[in-house]
Design a protein around this motif. Structure first.
Motif, mmCIF file in Angstrom:
data_model
loop_
_atom_site.group_PDB
_atom_site.id
_atom_site.type_symbol
_atom_site.label_atom_id
_atom_site.label_comp_id
_atom_site.label_asym_id
_atom_site.label_seq_id
_atom_site.Cartn_x
_atom_site.Cartn_y
_atom_site.Cartn_z
ATOM 1 N N ILE A 189 0.871 -1.180 0.000
ATOM 2 C CA ILE A 189 0.000 0.000 0.000
ATOM 3 C C ILE A 189 0.906 1.227 0.000
ATOM 4 C CG2 ILE A 189 -1.804 1.269 1.221
ATOM 5 C CD1 ILE A 189 -2.629 -1.429 2.484
ATOM 6 N N ARG A 222 -1.240 -0.860 -7.649
ATOM 7 C CA ARG A 222 -1.031 -1.013 -6.208
ATOM 8 C C ARG A 222 -2.074 -0.180 -5.466
ATOM 9 N NH1 ARG A 222 2.379 -3.439 -8.559
ATOM 10 N NH2 ARG A 222 4.216 -4.446 -7.732
ATOM 11 N N ARG A 223 -2.545 -0.717 -4.347
ATOM 12 C CA ARG A 223 -3.468 0.064 -3.520
ATOM 13 C C ARG A 223 -2.733 1.300 -3.020
ATOM 14 N NH1 ARG A 223 -5.384 -4.007 0.828
ATOM 15 N NH2 ARG A 223 -3.179 -4.545 0.674
ATOM 16 N N TYR A 265 -2.716 3.978 -8.514
ATOM 17 C CA TYR A 265 -3.444 2.718 -8.691
ATOM 18 C C TYR A 265 -3.664 2.415 -10.171
ATOM 19 C CZ TYR A 265 -7.024 -0.823 -8.633
ATOM 20 O OH TYR A 265 -7.723 -1.977 -8.862
#
Length: 121
Positions: A35, A50-51, A45
């Motif tokens: 994250i 990716r978060r 994102y």
């Protein structure tokens, strides 16, 4: 058409270009479940999958660190974007204030990427 010149639909200044290079670095080096805290989480994102979240807008650096850990954030991008000064104002003091937990892992054209030690690969 054949022979036509290529063009770009968007113009990004130097700070955005550097941010995109930093995002690409994260995409190549971060685990899929990582994250990232960044000023432009939606774009990160979309670019690398990716978060991502905004860094906490908390002036107390200890509280900001606890909020980052609660998510849990693996990487923090400190950028030079002009439109919003969240990363330099709030996230930078949080990560620099705890050098044992947050390590500078990459720097490019004024952008810094910090990684949380407990999320190191």
């Amino acid at each position: 058409q054949s022979g036509s010149a290529g063009y770009r639909l968007f113009f990004h200044d130097r700070s955005w270009q550097a941010w995109e290079e930093a995002a690409s670095w994260i995409g190549a080096h971060a685990r899929p479940e990582a994250i990232v805290a960044t000023t432009a989480p939606h774009l990160l994102y979309l670019r690398i999958g990716r978060r991502a979240v905004l860094p906490p807008m908390e002036s107390d650096s200890m509280r900001a660190r606890r909020l980052l850990e609660a998510v849990p954030v693996s990487y923090v991008v400190i950028d030079e974007l002009k439109f919003l000064d969240i990363s330099r104002r709030y996230a930078l003091p949080a990560v620099k204030g705890d050098p044992e937990a947050w390590h500078l892992v990459y720097s490019i054209k004024g952008i810094q990427i910090y990684q949380r030690a407990s999320s190191a690969e």
